[in-house]
Design a protein around this motif. Structure first.
Motif, short mmCIF file in Angstrom:
data_model
loop_
_atom_site.label_atom_id
_atom_site.label_comp_id
_atom_site.label_asym_id
_atom_site.label_seq_id
_atom_site.Cartn_x
_atom_site.Cartn_y
_atom_site.Cartn_z
N VAL A 20 0.63 -1.00 -0.25
CA VAL A 20 0.04 -0.27 0.38
C VAL A 20 1.09 1.09 0.25
O VAL A 20 1.95 1.51 0.62
CB VAL A 20 -0.88 0.06 1.05
CG1 VAL A 20 -1.89 -1.35 0.93
CG2 VAL A 20 -0.49 -0.32 2.69
N PHE A 21 0.65 2.72 -0.47
CA PHE A 21 1.11 3.36 -0.80
C PHE A 21 0.92 4.51 1.23
O PHE A 21 -0.20 4.64 1.73
CB PHE A 21 0.12 3.62 -1.42
CG PHE A 21 0.99 4.37 -2.98
CD1 PHE A 21 2.02 5.06 -3.62
CD2 PHE A 21 0.31 3.55 -4.15
CE1 PHE A 21 2.38 4.29 -4.60
CE2 PHE A 21 0.31 3.39 -5.22
CZ PHE A 21 1.39 3.97 -5.80
N VAL A 22 1.90 4.36 1.14
CA VAL A 22 2.24 5.07 2.26
C VAL A 22 2.33 6.87 2.48
O VAL A 22 2.26 7.43 3.54
CB VAL A 22 3.68 4.44 3.41
CG1 VAL A 22 4.32 4.44 2.87
CG2 VAL A 22 2.77 4.54 4.81
N ALA A 52 1.75 7.32 10.59
CA ALA A 52 0.70 7.54 11.50
C ALA A 52 -0.20 6.43 11.89
O ALA A 52 -0.24 5.83 12.90
CB ALA A 52 0.20 8.40 12.68
N LEU A 53 -0.31 5.64 10.60
CA LEU A 53 -1.19 4.29 10.73
C LEU A 53 -0.27 3.56 10.45
O LEU A 53 -1.03 2.00 9.93
CB LEU A 53 -2.02 4.53 9.38
CG LEU A 53 -3.34 5.80 9.11
CD1 LEU A 53 -4.26 5.83 8.06
CD2 LEU A 53 -4.03 5.69 10.25
N ALA A 61 11.44 4.32 10.73
CA ALA A 61 9.94 4.46 11.37
C ALA A 61 9.76 2.78 11.30
O ALA A 61 9.02 2.14 12.58
CB ALA A 61 8.74 4.98 10.75
N VAL A 62 10.10 1.78 10.21
CA VAL A 62 8.73 0.58 10.21
C VAL A 62 9.94 -0.22 10.95
O VAL A 62 9.83 -1.48 11.77
CB VAL A 62 9.16 -0.49 9.21
CG1 VAL A 62 8.55 -0.47 7.94
CG2 VAL A 62 10.10 0.33 8.52
N ALA A 79 8.84 3.03 19.79
CA ALA A 79 7.54 5.08 19.25
C ALA A 79 8.22 4.98 18.78
O ALA A 79 9.42 4.97 17.90
CB ALA A 79 7.93 5.20 21.18
N MET A 80 6.95 4.82 17.44
CA MET A 80 7.37 5.22 16.08
C MET A 80 8.19 7.21 16.32
O MET A 80 7.16 7.86 17.15
CB MET A 80 6.53 5.76 15.39
CG MET A 80 6.16 3.78 15.26
SD MET A 80 5.75 3.84 13.52
CE MET A 80 4.62 4.79 12.69
#
Ligand code: SF4
Lengths: 180, 325
Positions: B162-164, B256-257, B291-292, B300-301
């Motif tokens: 999916v596009f992020v 954030a998702l 982030a990943v 925490a991200m």
């Protein structure tokens, strides 16, 4: 309101005023030599531009009292300086630091466009071709200049580093640090 | 989760790999890919060398051959698939059913991903592509909510990507005629939405006008952020009202998702922007790799810093959270 990118440094007013009267010919001569050197070391840049390697570009550093007219001529580039705008296929305008930062990979061209720090007029395809070709070539004008000056290269490198620290302008390319 | 990062040039590919991309996607310098912009993309030698560089650094390369072959000119697209196999690409990203069949028959070993341009938005069609053409991964169109993505993943073995982050194409992908209408050229057939050859900018007194195919599509005042010259982001006046008819000029940021997307069973996160510079690629990839990694380690991200790189200097989570419903 648009947010300018990281407070792009503006060329100081006093030296800019001096450039209004200073002779441009020596600067043009040096830029031509630099352009020819870059053309020799990065021939793929002109291939990447395709038909646009024969367009005429006006680069307008908005904080300097002259424009730079560049004709890539398929790999035999010609550079001229002018105090008057010249008829060209495309015009790219922005503070000198933004233009140099884009060449050296410190700024993203689209982001400069979104923030209105960069203006584009004329043949948009030619501008994109130039922008993408320069980005792909990973130019380092500071290093090219230093190498061109042979024995003085060490001094030029130190001066470039000093200039970068003092002004915050990307006068050369900084290698990516491998993160992973 | 895997991050799939854009590269418009070999320099951008190297920057993406150095910044931590697990996978990079790119295309040949012709109409076979949907980012067919002047000065962008890879010739065959550059592709081969760039793939070797990526493999040496443990990264994969996907080649997007995701436009629709023109009748009578299919050979250009067939050659692109054959050359992708020769260059040792890890997969090709295809949209056209005929081209999928060609790749499936002639290059069965070459992994096939389904491009977002195919607009496969439910499990039935995704399973059809999986069964019929051996498609291993589908890039989902940017019209689905997170629960809808989870529902798809529950019913398919095909991986989802999916596009992020990046520019938003608001139509169900592959079905937008706006660019064709204004310029005669489309993203699906020619690989360009709003081609630069049809774009003109005029700045006067700080006011910037953008024209596409002769139509003024937006006018921004002094100091206002400038959008891309795509018709979907156009600002129009009708009667006494002026506004964005299709979409505000904002950019997708679903950072954030990411935890929810991971829970929804998503395999890979795609970053848009093959037309962007080495500088953009480095910054965005570094940000998403951190982030990943944080997500995988249960940390925490990190706080994202990407808004200034975004169109309109504003972000949205797009359809993932349909706040307008
Ligand atoms: S006009 Fe907008 S919605 Fe249509 S293809 Fe272009 S970017 Fe996508």
């Amino acid at each position: 309101m648009s947010q300018p990118l990281d407070d792009i440094p503006i060329f100081p007013r006093l030296p800019a005023r001096f450039l209004r009267v200073a002779p441009l010919a020596p600067v043009a001569l040096a830029l031509n030599r630099l352009a020819r050197r870059v053309a020799r070391s990065h021939p793929s840049m002109f291939r990447r531009m395709g038909p646009h390697a024969h367009a005429r570009f006006e680069i307008d550093p908005t904080d300097l009292p002259f424009v730079i007219v560049i004709e890539p001529r398929g790999g035999a580039p010609l550079v001229a300086l002018s105090r008057q705008p010249k008829p060209c296929d495309a015009r790219i305008a922005g503070p000198l630091a933004a233009l140099l930062g884009m060449v050296h990979g410190a700024y993203d061209g689209d982001a400069l466009f979104f923030s209105r720090d960069l203006t584009v007029e004329g043949d948009t395809s030619a501008v994109l071709a130039l922008r993408n070709a320069i980005d792909a070539a990973e130019l380092d004008l500071g290093a090219e200049l230093a190498e061109a000056l042979g024995p003085a290269s060490g001094l030029v490198r130190r001066l470039t580093e000093f200039g970068e620290r003092r002004t915050g302008v990307a006068l050369s390319r900084h290698e990516e640090i491998e993160t992973w | 989760m895997e991050i799939v990062c854009p590269a418009g040039t070999p320099a951008a590919l190297r920057a993406a790999v150095k910044a931590g991309a697990h996978t990079v996607y790119c295309g040949f310098a012709d109409e076979t890919n949907a980012r067919n912009f002047p000065g962008l993309n890879f010739d065959r030698d550059e592709m081969r060398d760039s793939i070797a560089f990526a493999h040496d650094h443990g990264a994969k390369v996907l080649i997007a051959i995701n436009t629709y072959p023109r009748a009578g000119d299919e050979a250009l697209w067939h050659r692109a698939v054959a050359d992708a196999a020769k260059c040792r690409a890890d997969a090709v990203i295809l949209a056209d059913i005929g081209l999928l069949a060609f790749a499936h028959q002639n290059f069965p070993e070459l992994r096939r991903h389904l491009s977002v341009q195919a607009a496969a938005a439910n499990a039935d069609i995704i399973n059809f592509y999986g069964r019929t053409f051996g498609v291993k991964r589908v890039v989902l169109p940017r019209v689905l909510t997170v629960p809808e993505i989870a529902a798809i993943n529950a019913e398919t073995e095909v991986e989802t990507e999916v596009f992020v982050f990046g520019g938003l194409c608001v139509m169900a992908e592959g079905r937008c005629s706006l660019s064709s209408y204004a310029t005669g050229k489309s993203p699906n057939m020619n690989g360009v939405c709003s081609p630069a050859s049809h774009v003109e900018y005029h700045e006067q007194g700080g006011q910037l006008d953008a024209r596409l195919g002769g139509y003024t599509i937006h006018r921004v005042g002094k100091g206002e952020p400038a959008p891309y010259p795509t018709l979907c982001k156009g600002c129009f006046t009708a009667g006494s009202k002026t506004g964005h008819l299709f979409e505000d000029p904002v950019s997708l940021n679903a950072e954030a998702l990411m935890p929810q997307l991971q829970k929804a069973g998503v395999t890979a996160l795609k970053i848009e922007g093959r037309q962007r510079s080495v500088s953009y690629v480095s910054q965005v990839v570094r940000n998403f790799r951190a982030a990943v990694d944080a997500l995988d380690a249960g940390r925490a991200m990190p706080e994202g810093m990407l808004v200034r790189l975004s169109e309109g200097q504003a972000n949205t989570t797009g359809a993932y959270r349909k706040t307008w419903r």
